[in-house]
Scaffold this motif. Structure first.
Motif, PDB file in Angstrom:
ATOM      1  N   THR A  17       0.393  -0.923   0.206  1.00 29.33           N
ATOM      2  CA  THR A  17      -0.040   0.332  -0.462  1.00 29.33           C
ATOM      3  C   THR A  17       1.071   1.732  -0.170  1.00 29.33           C
ATOM      4  N   ARG A  18       0.731   2.267  -0.648  1.00 31.67           N
ATOM      5  CA  ARG A  18       1.568   3.556  -0.983  1.00 31.67           C
ATOM      6  C   ARG A  18       0.058   4.568  -1.037  1.00 31.67           C
ATOM      7  N   GLN A  19       1.044   5.997  -0.482  1.00 30.88           N
ATOM      8  CA  GLN A  19       0.109   6.983  -0.892  1.00 30.88           C
ATOM      9  C   GLN A  19       1.178   8.017  -1.064  1.00 30.88           C
ATOM     10  N   ARG A  20       1.552   8.672  -1.928  1.00 33.98           N
ATOM     11  CA  ARG A  20       2.342   9.808  -2.608  1.00 33.98           C
ATOM     12  C   ARG A  20       3.493   9.161  -2.725  1.00 33.98           C
ATOM     13  N   GLY A  21       3.717   7.990  -3.205  1.00 37.56           N
ATOM     14  CA  GLY A  21       4.679   7.427  -3.439  1.00 37.56           C
ATOM     15  C   GLY A  21       5.780   6.406  -2.395  1.00 37.56           C
ATOM     16  N   GLU A  22       5.519   7.233  -0.767  1.00 34.72           N
ATOM     17  CA  GLU A  22       5.510   6.005   0.132  1.00 34.72           C
ATOM     18  C   GLU A  22       4.620   5.006   0.214  1.00 34.72           C
ATOM     19  N   ILE A  23       5.720   4.161   1.018  1.00 32.80           N
ATOM     20  CA  ILE A  23       5.163   2.446   1.540  1.00 32.80           C
ATOM     21  C   ILE A  23       5.061   2.386   2.396  1.00 32.80           C
ATOM     22  N   LEU A  24       3.669   2.016   2.530  1.00 33.75           N
ATOM     23  CA  LEU A  24       2.733   2.541   4.004  1.00 33.75           C
ATOM     24  C   LEU A  24       2.304   0.996   4.825  1.00 33.75           C
ATOM     25  N   ALA A  25       2.804   0.137   3.765  1.00 31.58           N
ATOM     26  CA  ALA A  25       2.322  -1.867   4.283  1.00 31.58           C
ATOM     27  C   ALA A  25       3.128  -2.372   3.362  1.00 31.58           C
ATOM     28  N   GLU A  26       3.468  -3.598   3.831  1.00 28.65           N
ATOM     29  CA  GLU A  26       3.956  -4.367   1.608  1.00 28.65           C
ATOM     30  C   GLU A  26       4.054  -6.450   2.967  1.00 28.65           C
ATOM     31  N   GLY A  27       3.044  -7.157   2.164  1.00 35.50           N
ATOM     32  CA  GLY A  27       3.903  -8.272   2.098  1.00 35.50           C
ATOM     33  C   GLY A  27       3.136  -9.388   0.914  1.00 35.50           C
ATOM     34  N   HIS A  28       3.497 -10.412   1.100  1.00 34.48           N
ATOM     35  CA  HIS A  28       3.331 -11.470  -0.156  1.00 34.48           C
ATOM     36  C   HIS A  28       2.973 -12.695   0.069  1.00 34.48           C
ATOM     37  N   VAL A  29       1.677 -13.674  -0.306  1.00 33.26           N
ATOM     38  CA  VAL A  29       1.422 -14.667  -0.065  1.00 33.26           C
ATOM     39  C   VAL A  29       0.754 -15.310  -1.550  1.00 33.26           C
ATOM     40  N   ASP A  30       1.160 -17.161  -0.552  1.00 30.88           N
ATOM     41  CA  ASP A  30       1.356 -17.837  -2.115  1.00 30.88           C
ATOM     42  C   ASP A  30      -0.363 -17.911  -2.577  1.00 30.88           C
ATOM     43  N   LYS A  31      -0.383 -17.723  -4.075  1.00 33.46           N
ATOM     44  CA  LYS A  31      -1.682 -18.088  -4.655  1.00 33.46           C
ATOM     45  C   LYS A  31      -2.500 -18.456  -3.921  1.00 33.46           C
ATOM     46  N   ASN A  32      -2.078 -19.522  -3.814  1.00 31.73           N
ATOM     47  CA  ASN A  32      -3.244 -20.847  -2.862  1.00 31.73           C
ATOM     48  C   ASN A  32      -3.756 -20.742  -1.882  1.00 31.73           C
ATOM     49  N   LYS A  33      -3.012 -19.139  -1.328  1.00 29.74           N
ATOM     50  CA  LYS A  33      -3.893 -19.106   0.137  1.00 29.74           C
ATOM     51  C   LYS A  33      -4.457 -17.243  -0.135  1.00 29.74           C
TER      52      LYS A  33
END
Ligand SMILES: Nc1ncnc2c1ncn2[C@@H]1O[C@H](COP(=O)(O)OP(=O)(O)O)[C@@H](O)[C@H]1O
Ligand SMILES: CC(C)(COP(=O)(O)O)[C@@H](O)C(=O)NCCC(=O)O
Ligand SMILES: [K+]
Length: 233
Positions: A17-33
């Motif tokens: 998630t971003r707001q005006r170029g700043e990264i607020l949060a991030e993550g990753h997940v397997d497609k099946n999940k």
């Protein structure tokens, strides 16, 4: 204005998630999940780039985000001065295109953009934003799986696990791991050697490991940078 950027690769889904170029949060997940994942909700816009044809995921994000959703399955032809070299530009992986757009936002030079994911892709983009073409080979995991799956006796022996480097292996697993890594590093070096004036930029899930053996920086967010630029118009 907050945006959720989602990158669906062939192996896994990454998001920020971003707001005006700043990264607020991030993550990753397997497609099946993905269906049971706690996706961010209080978001103004959502952009999804996908190189995988997956109707279930499309329905999932459609149901969740409705008209906030922008689905990017192909490069957008004629976008902001980018010149395609494919006769059929839609066939170029949207992740390759977005990584080039993202890299261009950081550097003005001629660029060699390397994305080490499921596949290893190398793309040449000159200063005028002409895509000169690229290369696609199996990525590290895929190349290893091809050996373990396609032979009788090259096995992933569990008593042979260890750190990977470029030194000649002294066990089956070491030979495979060092061999595949060496092959990938050598390919990138060779293409870079043939394009000496091009700045090497590396991204992708296996990019940090690759960049360790190359004279290059690691830029994990190039696809997201490209998506954010595209959304901004
Ligand atoms: N947490 C992780 N989960 C899965 N793979 C990871 C992780 N961290 C790094 N990797 C590496 O990243 C590779 C996938 O890279 P990625 O860029 O996500 O691929 P794709 O975009 O093709 O899905 C995997 O093959 C794996 O070696
Ligand atoms: C080459 C790729 C499989 C790389 O995908 P990834 O490793 O990021 O999952 C993807 O960019 C793709 O499906 N490309 C379409 C063919 C092309 O780019 O010519
Ligand atoms: K890739």
């Amino acid at each position: 204005m907050s945006v959720l950027l989602i990158d669906i690769g062939n192996t896994r889904i990454k998001w920020q998630t971003r707001q005006r170029g700043e990264i607020l949060a991030e993550g990753h997940v397997d497609k099946n999940k993905a269906p049971h994942y706690a996706w961010p909700d209080s978001i103004d816009e959502v952009a999804v780039s996908s190189v995988s044809t997956n109707e279930e995921l499309r329905e999932l994000f459609n149901a969740r985000y409705g008209n906030r959703l922008r689905w990017i399955a192909n490069p957008v032809e004629g976008h902001a001065g980018f010149h395609h070299c494919y006769a059929e530009p839609k066939r170029l992986g949207v992740d390759r295109w977005l990584a080039m757009l993202g890299a261009r936002a950081v550097f003005n030079d001629d660029l060699l953009v390397v994305d080490a994911g499921t596949a290893l892709t190398l793309d040449l983009l000159d200063k005028t934003n002409q895509h000169l073409g690229g290369y696609i080979v199996p990525g590290i995991q895929m190349a290893q799986r091809a050996l373990f799956g396609g032979t009788d006796r090259v096995r992933p022996f569990s008593d042979e696990q260890h750190d990977t480097n470029l030194a000649p292996g002294k066990s089956t697993v070491a030979c495979v791991k060092a061999g595949v890594l060496h092959q990938q590093v050598a390919l990138v070096k060779s293409v870079a050697e043939n394009h000496k004036d091009f700045r090497l930029v590396v991204t992708g899930g296996d990019g940090a490991q690759l960049a360790d053996w190359l004279d290059s920086g690691y830029y994990p967010n190039l696809i997201f940078d490209g998506m954010e630029l595209l959304c901004a118009g």
